[in-house]
Design a protein around this motif. Structure first.
Motif, PDB file in Angstrom:
ATOM      1  N   UNK A 179       0.833  -1.205   0.000  1.00 24.25           N
ATOM      2  CA  UNK A 179       0.000   0.000   0.000  1.00 24.25           C
ATOM      3  C   UNK A 179       0.866   1.252   0.000  1.00 24.25           C
ATOM      4  N   UNK A 180       1.897   1.258   0.833  1.00 27.05           N
ATOM      5  CA  UNK A 180       2.744   2.439   0.935  1.00 27.05           C
ATOM      6  C   UNK A 180       3.551   2.661  -0.342  1.00 27.05           C
ATOM      7  N   UNK A 181       3.930   1.590  -1.020  1.00 27.91           N
ATOM      8  CA  UNK A 181       4.626   1.752  -2.307  1.00 27.91           C
ATOM      9  C   UNK A 181       3.730   2.490  -3.309  1.00 27.91           C
ATOM     10  N   UNK A 182       2.452   2.140  -3.301  1.00 24.33           N
ATOM     11  CA  UNK A 182       1.514   2.782  -4.222  1.00 24.33           C
ATOM     12  C   UNK A 182       1.348   4.262  -3.883  1.00 24.33           C
ATOM     13  N   UNK A 183       1.376   4.598  -2.596  1.00 25.33           N
ATOM     14  CA  UNK A 183       1.260   5.994  -2.188  1.00 25.33           C
ATOM     15  C   UNK A 183       2.489   6.775  -2.625  1.00 25.33           C
ATOM     16  N   UNK A 184       3.665   6.179  -2.457  1.00 25.30           N
ATOM     17  CA  UNK A 184       4.908   6.845  -2.861  1.00 25.30           C
ATOM     18  C   UNK A 184       4.904   7.131  -4.362  1.00 25.30           C
ATOM     19  N   UNK A 185       4.379   6.202  -5.156  1.00 22.51           N
ATOM     20  CA  UNK A 185       4.309   6.398  -6.606  1.00 22.51           C
ATOM     21  C   UNK A 185       3.404   7.572  -6.967  1.00 22.51           C
ATOM     22  N   UNK A 186       2.416   7.823  -6.114  1.00 21.39           N
ATOM     23  CA  UNK A 186       1.394   8.821  -6.414  1.00 21.39           C
ATOM     24  C   UNK A 186       1.834  10.243  -6.097  1.00 21.39           C
ATOM     25  N   UNK A 187       2.468  10.437  -4.941  1.00 20.76           N
ATOM     26  CA  UNK A 187       2.695  11.797  -4.461  1.00 20.76           C
ATOM     27  C   UNK A 187       3.893  12.458  -5.124  1.00 20.76           C
TER      28      UNK A 187
END
Length: 261
Positions: A179-187
């Protein structure tokens, strides 16, 4: 080659795959497009970060002895697992070399990013003098976060040890890195350096949870469930429930983000 039955851990992972897929494919990761969207996310998610600490402290209280006079529990291996996880969750090194809890690390990241910590600050202040339910209802806690925290504590108050361990292991530690990897990709990582602390928090959690905490937590589940079929079934149900609660939290945050556009 003889056929070998799947381990109980693999069975839980298999049976919770639909929930894991729903988390990984959630629209929230593609909806944090502005700094205001990230603020909305953080102002809700901080309650899940606090909630996380409450779960692991509950396990420490149940599985180790934190009372005086001290009495040995006879569960040395499980005690070690829980205390190792808590050592880093409650007193890890931040990016400046200071020892802080991951919750405090997250709050520092919120301040740096310009997110509002009023709700979580107000909630914690109320919690010093009143019950959890009253603190949730008398503070400006977002509805999605309020439901998530209340659901967790409903389970903490009346569930056996293996169920709480399953909530922690499969509903938190095991799913958080992806989940956190996906957030990092987004911001936007280049937002004037204002997300440095947040990126550090996410990266730190990915490394610890994936490489250290999840293997330890899985060992804890094995020790608590043993060969008891009912305990494994209850752990599976707890894992599913925890993941669905996280999906509902993401749904609620996404709705807030859309309303703010």
């Amino acid at each position: 080659m003889s056929w070998l039955p799947k381990s109980n851990i693999l069975k839980i992972l298999d049976e919770t795959q639909p929930e894991r897929d729903a988390l990984q494919n959630h629209d929230i990761y593609h909806s944090i497009n502005r700094i205001e969207d990230l603020h909305t996310f953080m102002e809700n998610h901080v309650f899940a970060v606090w909630d996380f600490m409450s779960i692991i402290k509950s396990l420490q209280k149940r599985l180790t002895c934190v009372e005086v006079p001290w009495i040995p529990t006879g569960m040395g291996s499980t005690t070690r697992l829980v205390n190792e996880i808590i050592l880093e969750e409650e007193s890890d090194k931040d990016m400046y070399g200071e020892f802080v809890s991951h919750f405090e690390m997250y709050c520092h990241a919120m301040n740096q990013a310009g997110a509002n910590t009023k709700s979580i600050d107000q909630f914690l202040l109320k919690l010093e003098s009143t019950s959890l339910s009253e603190a949730l209802n008398k503070s400006s806690v977002p509805d999605a976060a309020k439901m998530f925290v209340q659901d967790t504590f409903d389970k903490l108050n009346d569930s056996p040890n293996h169920v709480i361990a399953a909530m922690f292991t499969f509903g938190r530690e095991e799913v958080i890195p992806d989940m956190f990897r996906l957030i990092i990709k987004t911001i936007d990582k280049d937002l004037n350096g204002n997300l440095k602390n947040f990126i550090y928090y996410l990266d730190r959690h990915i490394g610890l949870d994936e490489d250290e905490h999840t293997p330890l937590a899985l060992k804890m589940i094995k020790e608590l469930c043993g060969n008891n079929k009912l305990k494994w079934e209850e752990s599976t149900n707890a894992a599913k429930h925890s993941m669905n609660a996280r999906i509902q939290l993401w749904d609620g945050i996404l709705s807030q983000i859309k309303l703010n556009h």
